[in-house]
Design an enzyme around this catalytic site. Structure first.
Site, PDB file in Angstrom:
ATOM      1  N   ASP A  17       0.869  -1.163   0.000  1.00 29.30           N
ATOM      2  CA  ASP A  17       0.000   0.000   0.000  1.00 29.30           C
ATOM      3  C   ASP A  17       0.918   1.228   0.000  1.00 29.30           C
ATOM      4  O   ASP A  17       2.095   1.134   0.351  1.00 29.30           O
ATOM      5  CB  ASP A  17      -0.871  -0.066   1.257  1.00 29.30           C
ATOM      6  CG  ASP A  17      -1.600   1.226   1.512  1.00 29.30           C
ATOM      7  OD1 ASP A  17      -2.367   1.650   0.630  1.00 29.30           O
ATOM      8  OD2 ASP A  17      -1.386   1.836   2.577  1.00 29.30           O
ATOM      9  N   ASP A  19      -0.112   5.127   0.846  1.00 28.38           N
ATOM     10  CA  ASP A  19      -0.310   6.132   1.890  1.00 28.38           C
ATOM     11  C   ASP A  19      -0.375   5.492   3.267  1.00 28.38           C
ATOM     12  O   ASP A  19      -1.165   4.584   3.497  1.00 28.38           O
ATOM     13  CB  ASP A  19      -1.602   6.913   1.628  1.00 28.38           C
ATOM     14  CG  ASP A  19      -1.536   7.629   0.290  1.00 28.38           C
ATOM     15  OD1 ASP A  19      -0.602   8.407   0.106  1.00 28.38           O
ATOM     16  OD2 ASP A  19      -2.399   7.364  -0.572  1.00 28.38           O
ATOM     17  N   GLY A 253       8.569  13.321  34.734  1.00 31.24           N
ATOM     18  CA  GLY A 253       7.799  12.191  34.200  1.00 31.24           C
ATOM     19  C   GLY A 253       6.921  11.620  35.300  1.00 31.24           C
ATOM     20  O   GLY A 253       6.450  12.351  36.161  1.00 31.24           O
ATOM     21  N   LYS A 259      13.131   5.259  40.512  1.00 26.87           N
ATOM     22  CA  LYS A 259      12.599   4.570  41.706  1.00 26.87           C
ATOM     23  C   LYS A 259      12.295   3.107  41.437  1.00 26.87           C
ATOM     24  O   LYS A 259      12.692   2.227  42.174  1.00 26.87           O
ATOM     25  CB  LYS A 259      11.327   5.275  42.184  1.00 26.87           C
ATOM     26  CG  LYS A 259      11.627   6.564  42.915  1.00 26.87           C
ATOM     27  CD  LYS A 259      10.397   7.052  43.680  1.00 26.87           C
ATOM     28  CE  LYS A 259      10.501   8.530  43.950  1.00 26.87           C
ATOM     29  NZ  LYS A 259      10.012   9.345  42.828  1.00 26.87           N
ATOM     30  N   THR A 265      15.311   8.408  33.430  1.00 28.30           N
ATOM     31  CA  THR A 265      15.146   8.877  32.045  1.00 28.30           C
ATOM     32  C   THR A 265      14.766  10.350  32.064  1.00 28.30           C
ATOM     33  O   THR A 265      13.826  10.747  32.753  1.00 28.30           O
ATOM     34  CB  THR A 265      14.055   8.074  31.305  1.00 28.30           C
ATOM     35  OG1 THR A 265      12.845   8.109  32.057  1.00 28.30           O
ATOM     36  CG2 THR A 265      14.489   6.650  31.055  1.00 28.30           C
ATOM     37  N   ASN A 267      13.004  12.891  30.708  1.00 19.86           N
ATOM     38  CA  ASN A 267      11.885  13.025  29.768  1.00 19.86           C
ATOM     39  C   ASN A 267      11.848  14.392  29.085  1.00 19.86           C
ATOM     40  O   ASN A 267      12.136  15.410  29.692  1.00 19.86           O
ATOM     41  CB  ASN A 267      10.555  12.817  30.494  1.00 19.86           C
ATOM     42  CG  ASN A 267      10.434  11.441  31.116  1.00 19.86           C
ATOM     43  OD1 ASN A 267      11.406  10.884  31.612  1.00 19.86           O
ATOM     44  ND2 ASN A 267       9.246  10.883  31.085  1.00 19.86           N
ATOM     45  N   GLU A 317      11.741   9.155  26.457  1.00 17.02           N
ATOM     46  CA  GLU A 317      12.514   8.873  27.666  1.00 17.02           C
ATOM     47  C   GLU A 317      13.965   8.495  27.398  1.00 17.02           C
ATOM     48  O   GLU A 317      14.295   7.315  27.300  1.00 17.02           O
ATOM     49  CB  GLU A 317      11.846   7.717  28.430  1.00 17.02           C
ATOM     50  CG  GLU A 317      10.366   7.894  28.612  1.00 17.02           C
ATOM     51  CD  GLU A 317       9.894   7.403  29.971  1.00 17.02           C
ATOM     52  OE1 GLU A 317      10.742   7.114  30.829  1.00 17.02           O
ATOM     53  OE2 GLU A 317       8.675   7.327  30.149  1.00 17.02           O
ATOM     54  N   HIS A 322      25.659   7.946  31.608  1.00 15.62           N
ATOM     55  CA  HIS A 322      26.656   8.652  32.417  1.00 15.62           C
ATOM     56  C   HIS A 322      26.103   8.747  33.833  1.00 15.62           C
ATOM     57  O   HIS A 322      24.896   8.827  34.025  1.00 15.62           O
ATOM     58  CB  HIS A 322      26.853  10.064  31.816  1.00 15.62           C
ATOM     59  CG  HIS A 322      27.798  10.916  32.585  1.00 15.62           C
ATOM     60  ND1 HIS A 322      29.156  10.811  32.455  1.00 15.62           N
ATOM     61  CD2 HIS A 322      27.576  11.908  33.498  1.00 15.62           C
ATOM     62  CE1 HIS A 322      29.739  11.690  33.253  1.00 15.62           C
ATOM     63  NE2 HIS A 322      28.800  12.375  33.902  1.00 15.62           N
ATOM     64  N   TYR A 329      16.477  18.679  35.983  1.00 19.03           N
ATOM     65  CA  TYR A 329      15.177  19.108  35.449  1.00 19.03           C
ATOM     66  C   TYR A 329      15.280  20.557  34.974  1.00 19.03           C
ATOM     67  O   TYR A 329      15.958  21.380  35.598  1.00 19.03           O
ATOM     68  CB  TYR A 329      14.094  19.026  36.534  1.00 19.03           C
ATOM     69  CG  TYR A 329      13.704  17.608  36.868  1.00 19.03           C
ATOM     70  CD1 TYR A 329      12.997  16.825  35.957  1.00 19.03           C
ATOM     71  CD2 TYR A 329      14.054  17.054  38.106  1.00 19.03           C
ATOM     72  CE1 TYR A 329      12.648  15.521  36.272  1.00 19.03           C
ATOM     73  CE2 TYR A 329      13.701  15.746  38.423  1.00 19.03           C
ATOM     74  CZ  TYR A 329      13.006  14.985  37.496  1.00 19.03           C
ATOM     75  OH  TYR A 329      12.659  13.692  37.802  1.00 19.03           O
ATOM     76  N   ARG A 342      14.772  -1.814  18.697  1.00 20.96           N
ATOM     77  CA  ARG A 342      13.655  -2.781  18.717  1.00 20.96           C
ATOM     78  C   ARG A 342      12.347  -2.047  18.974  1.00 20.96           C
ATOM     79  O   ARG A 342      12.360  -0.896  19.426  1.00 20.96           O
ATOM     80  CB  ARG A 342      13.884  -3.824  19.823  1.00 20.96           C
ATOM     81  CG  ARG A 342      13.922  -3.188  21.204  1.00 20.96           C
ATOM     82  CD  ARG A 342      14.037  -4.207  22.330  1.00 20.96           C
ATOM     83  NE  ARG A 342      14.170  -3.534  23.610  1.00 20.96           N
ATOM     84  CZ  ARG A 342      13.160  -3.208  24.405  1.00 20.96           C
ATOM     85  NH1 ARG A 342      11.911  -3.491  24.053  1.00 20.96           N
ATOM     86  NH2 ARG A 342      13.366  -2.582  25.546  1.00 20.96           N
TER      87      ARG A 342
END
Ligand code: ADP
Ligand code: RBF
Ligand code: MG
Length: 387
Positions: A17, A19, A253, A259, A265, A267, A317, A322, A329, A342
C-alpha cells in the site's frame, strides 16, 4: 529482533500500500484539511483521521463534509480541496524503513506491486518525488482502475493477476484496516503496520509490526535484510536510521524511572512534536545527547506508550549513559537519534524489563563507538545551546 522465528508462509511477491505504509501522507492531509475547514469557520480536531485512513478520496471527502457540516457538496469539496493537496505532495515524508524495503526487494528481484485506493494520477505524482520508486514496481494499480476499492479484495486480486502470481503467493503490507480486510479477502498473507496506535484492532492480519524497520522478510521466505544480518553478527541488531533531532527542557515524568527501575530517564515534553512523533514509530532508539552546561553523552531511549506500564500518553525517555551527581530538570537537552534497536514490548516481570533495557544500553554503547554512529557526536544541533 535477534530471536530466529519459524517461517510463517512462503510467498513470491509483495504488494504494498502507499499512503500510511510507505509515505507519511496523513500528516499532509491533516495539515491541508485543518487550513481548509477554518475557511468555513470550523476547527479541525483530527477526529476524521480514522475514517479517512485507507478510503478513496470520495469516501473521505463525504465523511469530512458530513461530520463538519460543511455547506458544500462532496464534489464541490473535492474540486476546491484537491488542488490544495496536490501542491503539497512534494512535502510528503517517506516513512522509516520504506526506502530500505523497496531497495532490498527490488535488489533481489522480488516482484513488487503498489496497490492504492488513490487515483492513478495521485499515485504517480506522489511517487515521482521519490527516487527509484517508479521503476521498482512492476505493477501499479490505483483505486480508479478497479470497480470497488479496499476493503474489497479486487485491487489486490488484480495486482496478483498482473504480477502473474497466485493470490496465495502474495504478501500484502498495509497500514489501514480496510486494506488488511481487502488483503485477507483476496486470500493473501497480510502484514499490518498500523499507522494508528490501535494494533489490537488488526486481528485479521497474519502479523502486526510496529514499523517497516521491524519487517523480517525471511519469515515469508524472502531474502533477509543484509544490513541486519551483517550488523547482527558484530552488533546484535542495531539498525542505522536517517538521523533526526528532538530537544527541549527536561520535564518531570511519572517519577518511576529511577525509583522502580533504577534507570533514570530525562523526559522531554511531547508538546509541539506531534508531527515529528507521528512520523517516527514508537520503539527503542539510541544516539547522542547534548545537555546544556554539562556535556555530550551517549544515550539510549524509548519513545512510546511503555506497554509494561500501559501509559495512555506517548513519552520520550532518554537514559543518558553517564553517572550524574543530581537531577537536571529544566535544563536544555538536545538529542540526535541515529539508530533503532527494537519495538517497545511488554514483559512478564519488572526484572525482565530491566534486563532488556540494560541489554539495549550495551547495544547502544557499542554501536555509538563505530564511525557510522559516532560521527554524529559532532552534530551542530547538539551544541545549539550553551555547549
Ligand atoms: P521522571 O519520571 O521525572 O523522568 P526519573 O526517575 O526518570 O524521573 O528520573 C529522571 C531524572 O533524573 C532526569 O530528569 C534527570 O534530572 C535525572 N537524571 C540523573 N541521571 C540521569 C541519567 N543518567 N539519565 C537521565 N536522567 C538522569
Ligand atoms: N517500557 C516498556 O514498557 N517496554 C519497553 O520495551 C521499554 N523499553 C525501554 C528501553 C529503554 C532504553 C528505556 C530507557 C526505557 C524503556 N521502557 C520500556 C520505558 C520504561 O518503562 C520507562 O522508562 C519507565 O516507565 C519510566 O517512566
Ligand atoms: Mg523519566
Amino acid at each position: 529482533m535477534s530471536i530466529a522465528k519459524p517461517l510463517k508462509k512462503l510467498v513470491s511477491a509483495v504488494i504494498l500500500d502507499l499512503d500510511g505504509t510507505l509515505l507519511h501522507t496523513d500528516g499532509i492531509v491533516s495539515d491541508v484539511l485543518k487550513a481548509f475547514v477554518v475557511k468555513y469557520g470550523k476547527k479541525w480536531d483530527g477526529r476524521e483521521t480514522r475514517k479517512i485512513l485507507g478510503r478513496t478520496p470520495l469516501e473521505a471527502a463525504a465523511a469530512v463534509v458530513e461530520d463538519y457540516e460543511l455547506p458544500c457538496s462532496t464534489d464541490d469539496f473535492l474540486t476546491q480541496f484537491t488542488p490544495l493537496l496536490y501542491d503539497q505532495w512534494c512535502k510528503i515524508k517517506v516513512l522509516p524503513g520504506a526506502n530500505r524495503l523497496i531497495k532490498h526487494l527490488s535488489g533481489h528481484n522480488v516482484p513488487m506491486a503498489l496497490a492504492s485506493n488513490s487515483p492513478r494520477e495521485n499515485i504517480e505524482s506522489k511517487i515521482s518525488y521519490q527516487q527509484g520508486w517508479m521503476g521498482s514496481f512492476s505493477v501499479i494499480i490505483a483505486g480508479d482502475e478497479v470497480r470497488t476499492g479496499k476493503p474489497s479484495p479486487e485491487i489486490f486480486l488484480e495486482a496478483a493477476k498482473r504480477l502473474n502470481v497466485k493470490p496465495s503467493s502474495c504478501l500484502v503490507i498495509e497500514d489501514s484496516l480496510p486494506g488488511v480486510t481487502a488483503g485477507k479477502a483476496a486470500g493473501m498473507e497480510v502484514v499490518a503496520v498500523p499507522s494508528i496506535p490501535k494494533s489490537h484492532l488488526y486481528t485479521e492480519a497474519d502479523e502486526v509490526i510496529n514499523s517497516l524497520l521491524d519487517l523480517q522478510p525471511e519469515l515469508w521466505g524472502l531474502p533477509p535484510f543484509e544490513d541486519c544480518k551483517s550488523l547482527k553478527t558484530w552488533m546484535e541488531g542495531a539498525l542505522p536510521i536517517e538521523p533526526w533531532h528532538i530537544g527541549g527542557p527536561v520535564v518531570k515524568g511519572f517519577g518511576r524511572g529511577s525509583k522502580v527501575l533504577g534507570i533514570p530517564t530525562a523526559n522531554l515534553s511531547t508538546k509541539g512534536y506531534s508531527a515529528l512523533l507521528s512520523e517516527h514509530p514508537s520503539g527503542v532508539y539510541f544516539g547522542w545527547a547534548g545537555l546544556s552546561s554539562q556535556g555530550l553523552y551517549k544515550m539510549v531511549m524509548s519513545i512510546g506508550w511503555n506497554p509494561y506500564f500501559n501509559n495512555t500518553e506517548k513519552t520520550i525517555e532518554p537514559w543518558l549513559l553517564h553517572e550524574f551527581d543530581g537531577d537536571f530538570y529544566g535544563e536544555e537537552l538536545r538529542l540526535v537519534i541515529v539508530g533503532y534497536i527494537r519495538p517497545e514490548a511488554n514483559f512478564s516481570s519488572l526484572e525482565s524489563l530491566i534486563a532488556k533495557i540494560h541489554e539495549d544500553r550495551r547495544i547502544a554503547e557499542r554501536a555509538l563507538d563505530i564511525p557510522m554512529y559516532s560521527q554524529y557526536r559532532d552534530d551542530p544541533y547538539l551544541k545549539g545551546s550553551s555547549l
